[in-house]
Design a protein around this motif. Sequence first.
Motif, PDB file in Angstrom:
ATOM      1  N   ARG A  43      -3.442   7.270   6.304  1.00 29.42           N
ATOM      2  CA  ARG A  43      -2.581   6.292   6.093  1.00 29.42           C
ATOM      3  C   ARG A  43      -3.142   5.027   6.358  1.00 29.42           C
ATOM      4  O   ARG A  43      -3.186   3.949   5.313  1.00 29.42           O
ATOM      5  CB  ARG A  43      -1.208   6.536   6.420  1.00 29.42           C
ATOM      6  N   ALA A  44      -3.730   4.862   7.599  1.00 26.85           N
ATOM      7  CA  ALA A  44      -4.451   3.650   7.780  1.00 26.85           C
ATOM      8  C   ALA A  44      -5.371   3.183   6.888  1.00 26.85           C
ATOM      9  O   ALA A  44      -5.725   2.059   6.383  1.00 26.85           O
ATOM     10  CB  ALA A  44      -5.052   3.778   9.148  1.00 26.85           C
ATOM     11  N   ALA A  45      -6.322   4.109   6.425  1.00 23.91           N
ATOM     12  CA  ALA A  45      -7.434   3.849   5.465  1.00 23.91           C
ATOM     13  C   ALA A  45      -6.758   3.485   3.901  1.00 23.91           C
ATOM     14  O   ALA A  45      -7.369   2.573   3.416  1.00 23.91           O
ATOM     15  CB  ALA A  45      -8.281   5.250   5.152  1.00 23.91           C
ATOM     16  N   HIS A  46      -5.771   4.127   3.708  1.00 19.19           N
ATOM     17  CA  HIS A  46      -4.916   3.674   2.442  1.00 19.19           C
ATOM     18  C   HIS A  46      -4.218   2.447   2.315  1.00 19.19           C
ATOM     19  O   HIS A  46      -4.443   1.569   1.397  1.00 19.19           O
ATOM     20  CB  HIS A  46      -3.817   4.644   2.150  1.00 19.19           C
ATOM     21  N   ALA A  47      -3.854   1.995   3.747  1.00 21.38           N
ATOM     22  CA  ALA A  47      -3.187   0.582   3.654  1.00 21.38           C
ATOM     23  C   ALA A  47      -4.327  -0.343   3.858  1.00 21.38           C
ATOM     24  O   ALA A  47      -3.962  -1.491   3.148  1.00 21.38           O
ATOM     25  CB  ALA A  47      -2.703   0.634   5.211  1.00 21.38           C
ATOM     26  N   GLU A  48      -5.556  -0.068   4.192  1.00 23.31           N
ATOM     27  CA  GLU A  48      -6.477  -1.043   4.288  1.00 23.31           C
ATOM     28  C   GLU A  48      -6.900  -1.133   2.924  1.00 23.31           C
ATOM     29  O   GLU A  48      -7.691  -2.284   2.363  1.00 23.31           O
ATOM     30  CB  GLU A  48      -7.749  -0.498   5.052  1.00 23.31           C
ATOM     31  N   ASP A  49      -7.040  -0.111   1.964  1.00 24.00           N
ATOM     32  CA  ASP A  49      -7.564  -0.119   0.579  1.00 24.00           C
ATOM     33  C   ASP A  49      -6.456  -0.735  -0.233  1.00 24.00           C
ATOM     34  O   ASP A  49      -7.061  -1.359  -1.588  1.00 24.00           O
ATOM     35  CB  ASP A  49      -7.926   1.163   0.102  1.00 24.00           C
ATOM     36  N   THR A  50      -5.191  -0.950  -0.035  1.00 28.65           N
ATOM     37  CA  THR A  50      -4.031  -1.438  -0.567  1.00 28.65           C
ATOM     38  C   THR A  50      -4.146  -2.945  -0.836  1.00 28.65           C
ATOM     39  O   THR A  50      -4.199  -3.447   0.154  1.00 28.65           O
ATOM     40  CB  THR A  50      -2.824  -0.911  -0.488  1.00 28.65           C
ATOM     41  N   ILE A  51      -4.243  -3.570  -1.886  1.00 32.31           N
ATOM     42  CA  ILE A  51      -4.133  -4.862  -1.836  1.00 32.31           C
ATOM     43  C   ILE A  51      -2.576  -5.264  -2.117  1.00 32.31           C
ATOM     44  O   ILE A  51      -2.224  -4.968  -3.261  1.00 32.31           O
ATOM     45  CB  ILE A  51      -5.109  -5.535  -3.062  1.00 32.31           C
TER      46      ILE A  51
ATOM     47  N   TYR B 263      -3.926  -2.629 -15.722  1.00 30.30           N
ATOM     48  CA  TYR B 263      -5.180  -3.364 -15.759  1.00 30.30           C
ATOM     49  C   TYR B 263      -5.482  -3.522 -14.385  1.00 30.30           C
ATOM     50  O   TYR B 263      -6.722  -3.434 -13.917  1.00 30.30           O
ATOM     51  CB  TYR B 263      -4.835  -4.756 -16.369  1.00 30.30           C
ATOM     52  N   PHE B 264      -4.936  -3.187 -13.152  1.00 33.58           N
ATOM     53  CA  PHE B 264      -5.405  -3.052 -11.798  1.00 33.58           C
ATOM     54  C   PHE B 264      -5.919  -1.544 -11.586  1.00 33.58           C
ATOM     55  O   PHE B 264      -6.964  -1.600 -10.987  1.00 33.58           O
ATOM     56  CB  PHE B 264      -4.215  -3.369 -10.824  1.00 33.58           C
ATOM     57  N   GLU B 265      -5.209  -0.764 -11.849  1.00 31.03           N
ATOM     58  CA  GLU B 265      -5.570   0.825 -11.489  1.00 31.03           C
ATOM     59  C   GLU B 265      -6.688   1.083 -12.406  1.00 31.03           C
ATOM     60  O   GLU B 265      -7.471   2.068 -11.607  1.00 31.03           O
ATOM     61  CB  GLU B 265      -4.274   1.675 -11.952  1.00 31.03           C
ATOM     62  N   GLN B 266      -6.853   0.828 -13.521  1.00 28.83           N
ATOM     63  CA  GLN B 266      -8.015   1.289 -14.484  1.00 28.83           C
ATOM     64  C   GLN B 266      -9.468   1.022 -13.905  1.00 28.83           C
ATOM     65  O   GLN B 266     -10.117   1.848 -13.871  1.00 28.83           O
ATOM     66  CB  GLN B 266      -8.027   0.587 -15.744  1.00 28.83           C
ATOM     67  N   PRO B 267      -9.454  -0.091 -13.295  1.00 31.22           N
ATOM     68  CA  PRO B 267     -10.921  -0.300 -12.454  1.00 31.22           C
ATOM     69  C   PRO B 267     -11.074   0.487 -11.096  1.00 31.22           C
ATOM     70  O   PRO B 267     -12.012   0.026 -10.246  1.00 31.22           O
ATOM     71  CB  PRO B 267     -10.964  -1.721 -12.409  1.00 31.22           C
ATOM     72  N   GLY B 268      -9.961   0.933 -10.739  1.00 24.35           N
ATOM     73  CA  GLY B 268      -9.793   1.644  -9.259  1.00 24.35           C
ATOM     74  C   GLY B 268      -9.122   0.859  -8.369  1.00 24.35           C
ATOM     75  O   GLY B 268      -9.275   1.042  -6.836  1.00 24.35           O
ATOM     76  N   LEU B 269      -8.374  -0.080  -8.528  1.00 28.06           N
ATOM     77  CA  LEU B 269      -7.788  -0.855  -7.550  1.00 28.06           C
ATOM     78  C   LEU B 269      -6.245  -0.104  -7.397  1.00 28.06           C
ATOM     79  O   LEU B 269      -5.800   0.111  -8.144  1.00 28.06           O
ATOM     80  CB  LEU B 269      -7.530  -2.280  -8.015  1.00 28.06           C
ATOM     81  N   ASP B 270      -5.954  -0.458  -6.048  1.00 29.61           N
ATOM     82  CA  ASP B 270      -4.742  -0.008  -5.670  1.00 29.61           C
ATOM     83  C   ASP B 270      -3.913  -1.300  -5.164  1.00 29.61           C
ATOM     84  O   ASP B 270      -4.108  -1.796  -4.331  1.00 29.61           O
ATOM     85  CB  ASP B 270      -4.669   1.036  -4.526  1.00 29.61           C
ATOM     86  N   VAL B 271      -3.043  -1.806  -6.089  1.00 31.68           N
ATOM     87  CA  VAL B 271      -2.573  -3.256  -6.057  1.00 31.68           C
ATOM     88  C   VAL B 271      -0.924  -3.075  -5.841  1.00 31.68           C
ATOM     89  O   VAL B 271      -0.281  -2.245  -6.875  1.00 31.68           O
ATOM     90  CB  VAL B 271      -2.799  -4.049  -7.322  1.00 31.68           C
TER      91      VAL B 271
END
Length: 336
Positions: A22-30, A53-61
């Motif tokens: 969960r912590a790692a996921h929180a850090e990855d989330t923008i 458009y955020f998810e396609q390049p691999g962003l978790d926004v």
Amino acid sequence: MSTARRATAMAALVLGACWATRAAHAEDTITLMVGGIDKIIYLPAILAKQLGYFEQPGLDVNVVTEPAGVNAEDELIAGAVQGVVGFYDHTIDLQSKGTEVESLVQFASAPGEVELVAAAHAADIKTPADFKGKSLGVTGLGSSTDFLTQYMAKKFGLNRSDYHLLPVDADMTFINAMRAHRIVAGMTTEPTASELLSTGEAKVLIDLRTEAGTREALGGHYPAGCLYMRAAWVNAHADAARKLTHAFVRALQYIHTHSAEQIVAQLPRSYYEKRKALYVHALKAYQFTFSVDGRMPADGPRTVLTVMSAIDPSVKATDIDLSKTYTTAYLDDAEK
């Protein structure tokens, strides 16, 4: 080790792994906070999210909203969010206070704001000089609508003590404040403006929804809606910053290549509810004020600095480094 102790230890390991994940996921989330997510001027934010458009390049926004842009600014400084979709003028305001934030992509060269006067007071308020002694609506104290209202009043010879600013957010809170006579005039955006204009409850005093109206009122292009982030975060997350920038540029391009009806069809129903036709009408009027490429207009930063330094003694034009308030690095990369 007993079976019970072994089971307890295993549970602790599993729980620890869960918390680590969960912590790692929180850090990855923008998390991006929008200063009023249903405002048309900030349309690229929800459109980029809805179109993937955020998810396609691999962003978790994660896109969240806060009615007043000044509160979104506070959340950024507190570290609760990584970016703000709000007005560019906050980058100058924050630099004057010792915090460096920068705009990564500009949405338009006009604010998209309009100063409305209640129809019952239209005969008495012909220019900002007539604001004296009146209560005026803004989204929040310290917000961009606050800055612009102060500037226009000062331009017409008024001091800050000559009128009262009342924070009323936007949409129905703004509309209800005017209907209840708590404000006689106020600055707001679309679709709130069209709601009051369509019913005849308000009239336009100053129109900053077009480049022509903006130049007349403020003396030049006035870059407003944008994505701004702390410079330190951008420098440490260059790849994420690049992907975010590209996502917003794609959203801007979508706006220019699709009809207002097609664009609105991509939005959550909560954006327009029973006012879909009104929302489409308002979008058509502002649609092509949006930038095509997200670039900063050449004269824009100087115009905004002129406005800010005129109303805030702490914003000294000679102390502000405008080159640090925005970057085109990721836009250049997108074109390549």
